[in-house]
Scaffold this active site. Structure first.
Site, short mmCIF file in Angstrom:
data_model
loop_
_atom_site.label_atom_id
_atom_site.label_comp_id
_atom_site.label_asym_id
_atom_site.label_seq_id
_atom_site.Cartn_x
_atom_site.Cartn_y
_atom_site.Cartn_z
N HIS A 1 -30.60 24.96 -17.16
CA HIS A 1 -30.96 23.86 -16.27
C HIS A 1 -30.29 24.03 -14.91
CE1 HIS A 1 -31.96 21.87 -20.13
NE2 HIS A 1 -32.86 21.26 -19.40
N TYR B 1 -31.62 15.63 -21.60
CA TYR B 1 -31.54 16.21 -22.94
C TYR B 1 -30.26 15.79 -23.66
CZ TYR B 1 -35.39 19.41 -21.92
OH TYR B 1 -36.61 19.95 -21.62
#
Length: 343
Positions: free
Chosen positions: A313, A322
């Site tokens: 990410h 998440y």
């Protein structure tokens, strides 16, 4: 319309044509300027013939979709899913409407219909693809559309990110059900997803040469974001990959020699076997295992940069989508900290 005028001992030539931007160029002598004007006018006249507004009456939305599927989609990483999405578009009534008659309302109605059938995120992706098709037609194919009809279509608000994590007994049940199935690669795939946070496509594309077992590293050259990364491996992840690597001596060989569809079907069959005892497992997606992995990384005490190195990410805001830590674990950690301070 063309003009040539003298400015500061030089000759400035201009050519105007409806539907085209103004062309301007400066020359030292007038003869060169006149020659450029004639050539430019000829080029613009030729392109004007192709840039015929009446072509909108002869071209349908479906024609654009088919051209996009033929010329643009094949170069994309997600070409298979995009091609299927375009096939669905071509079955819609509005695909037969000409570009001269298509309006934003057609796509607004499509949006409302799809929102009754699928999640907002799916509708957003569909509208985004349609908007890209029309924009490509306007910018690259010289289709004389006055505007992109999708630009005025209100986009639905995407739902909040999923918070699904593995519940008690689900992982054990899934791994047990794997032994009853025909796919020998589902079990290691599930474990790798939880140990590494890798996406399904990344797992299935791992090749023998990507594993650096000596240093406990795995290279992921092809990612969703097109940014390659190298991730550190846990002992369990390294062991799984070493075992799979032993099955071949070809460095180009994939460690998971199965298609994405075969893997998906094996996953769905596995869930159905588990659902006989744990009905809630039906709502679990394979991508939720990535969610589970990232959450576990934070629960282990890894920092945001460390987790991002593993997960890939780039935006911390996306990373936290998440990340859903279990509240009861945080309570226990707070109480443990309080006791240590008190002592």
């Amino acid at each position: 319309m063309a003009s040539i005028r003298k400015r500061n001992d030089k000759w400035q030539a201009q050519v105007r044509r409806t539907g085209h931007t103004l062309r301007t160029k400066t020359f030292i002598n007038r003869a060169d300027a006149k020659r450029w004007v004639r050539q430019t006018e000829l080029e613009l006249d030729r392109s004007t013939l192709a840039y015929d507004p009446s072509s909108l009456d002869r071209t349908s939305v479906g024609d654009l979709l088919r051209r996009y599927a033929r010329d643009v989609t094949p170069a994309k990483r997600g070409k298979a899913s995009e091609a299927k999405r375009i096939e669905v578009f071509l079955r819609q009534r509005w695909a037969n409407v000409t570009l001269a008659r298509i309006t934003p309302q057609a796509f607004s109605q499509h949006r409302d219909k799809r929102l009754r059938e699928v999640e907002a995120g799916t509708v957003l992706r569909e509208l985004g693809l349609l908007q890209a098709v029309f924009e490509t037609a306007r910018q690259e194919w010289d289709i004389p559309l006055p505007e992109n009809p999708l630009a005025k279509v209100r986009k639905p608000k995407a739902a909040n990110g999923r918070t699904r994590r593995l519940q008690s007994g689900e992982l054990t049940a899934l791994l047990s059900a794997c032994t009853e199935g025909r796919s020998e690669y589902l079990r290691p795939g599930i474990l790798l997803a939880i140990e590494t946070g890798m996406r399904r496509g990344e797992i299935l594309n791992v090749r023998r040469r990507d594993l650096d077992a000596e240093n406990g590293l795995l290279s992921i050259p092809e990612t969703k974001t097109d940014v390659p990364r190298t991730i550190p491996l846990s002992e369990n992840a390294a062991r799984i990959l070493i075992e799979l690597r032993a099955e071949s001596t070809d460095n180009d060989a994939r460690l998971f020699p199965v298609s994405a569809n075969a893997f998906r079907l094996a996953w769905e069959r596995c869930k159905r076997r588990v659902a006989k005892h744990l009905p809630d497992i039906e709502g679990l997606r394979f991508h939720d295992l990535r969610h589970e992995a990232v959450s576990r990384f934070f629960e282990m005490g890894l920092s945001v940069p460390e987790v991002a190195t593993i997960s890939g990410h780039k935006d911390p805001r996306m990373l936290f989508r998440y990340t859903h830590l279990k509240p009861e674990d945080i309570v226990a950690k707070l109480r443990k900290t309080k006791l240590r301070v008190a002592a």
